[in-house]
Design a protein around this motif. Structure first.
Motif, PDB file in Angstrom:
ATOM      1  N   ILE A  21       0.840  -1.198   0.000  1.00 47.27           N
ATOM      2  CA  ILE A  21       0.000   0.000   0.000  1.00 47.27           C
ATOM      3  C   ILE A  21       0.875   1.247   0.000  1.00 47.27           C
ATOM      4  N   GLN A  22       1.923   1.249   0.846  1.00 54.60           N
ATOM      5  CA  GLN A  22       2.740   2.446   1.006  1.00 54.60           C
ATOM      6  C   GLN A  22       4.131   2.052   1.475  1.00 54.60           C
ATOM      7  N   GLY A  23       5.146   2.785   1.030  1.00 51.28           N
ATOM      8  CA  GLY A  23       6.507   2.565   1.483  1.00 51.28           C
ATOM      9  C   GLY A  23       7.426   2.205   0.336  1.00 51.28           C
ATOM     10  N   GLU A  24       8.711   2.399   0.561  1.00 52.77           N
ATOM     11  CA  GLU A  24       9.723   2.112  -0.442  1.00 52.77           C
ATOM     12  C   GLU A  24      10.921   1.468   0.220  1.00 52.77           C
ATOM     13  N   SER A  25      11.679   0.756  -0.565  1.00 52.37           N
ATOM     14  CA  SER A  25      12.912   0.166  -0.066  1.00 52.37           C
ATOM     15  C   SER A  25      13.798   1.263   0.509  1.00 52.37           C
ATOM     16  N   GLY A  26      14.375   1.001   1.679  1.00 49.23           N
ATOM     17  CA  GLY A  26      15.272   1.964   2.299  1.00 49.23           C
ATOM     18  C   GLY A  26      14.596   2.962   3.220  1.00 49.23           C
ATOM     19  N   ARG A  30       7.083  -0.287   5.735  1.00 51.29           N
ATOM     20  CA  ARG A  30       6.181  -0.455   4.594  1.00 51.29           C
ATOM     21  C   ARG A  30       4.831  -0.907   5.100  1.00 51.29           C
ATOM     22  N   VAL A  31       3.765  -0.460   4.445  1.00 58.83           N
ATOM     23  CA  VAL A  31       2.409  -0.858   4.800  1.00 58.83           C
ATOM     24  C   VAL A  31       1.877  -1.759   3.695  1.00 58.83           C
ATOM     25  N   PHE A  32       1.353  -2.900   4.090  1.00 56.61           N
ATOM     26  CA  PHE A  32       0.793  -3.875   3.173  1.00 56.61           C
ATOM     27  C   PHE A  32      -0.665  -4.113   3.540  1.00 56.61           C
ATOM     28  N   ALA A  33      -1.396  -4.751   2.659  1.00 53.62           N
ATOM     29  CA  ALA A  33      -2.739  -5.233   2.962  1.00 53.62           C
ATOM     30  C   ALA A  33      -2.736  -6.733   2.696  1.00 53.62           C
TER      31      ALA A  33
END
Length: 54
Positions: A21-26, A30-33
């Motif tokens: 859903i949101q976030g990037e490497s580094g 990170r937000v997942f569903a």
């Protein structure tokens, strides 16, 4: 959830059917569903990002 390797944990949850859903490497978090649409976070243990539970 705090993890030691956010990249590896992110790949693992994507393989299990989650979607990013949101976030990037580094970035440290990170937000997942999950498959049902429930959000959850993966936060790198070394990150200074604060965890907030709803």
């Amino acid at each position: 959830m705090r993890v030691d390797d956010a990249d590896a944990a992110g790949r693992a949850v994507l393989q299990l059917g989650a979607r990013l859903i949101q976030g990037e490497s580094g970035t440290g978090s990170r937000v997942f569903a999950d498959a049902a649409g429930h959000p959850f976070c993966l936060v790198y243990r070394g990150s200074t990002t604060r965890s907030v539970q709803a």
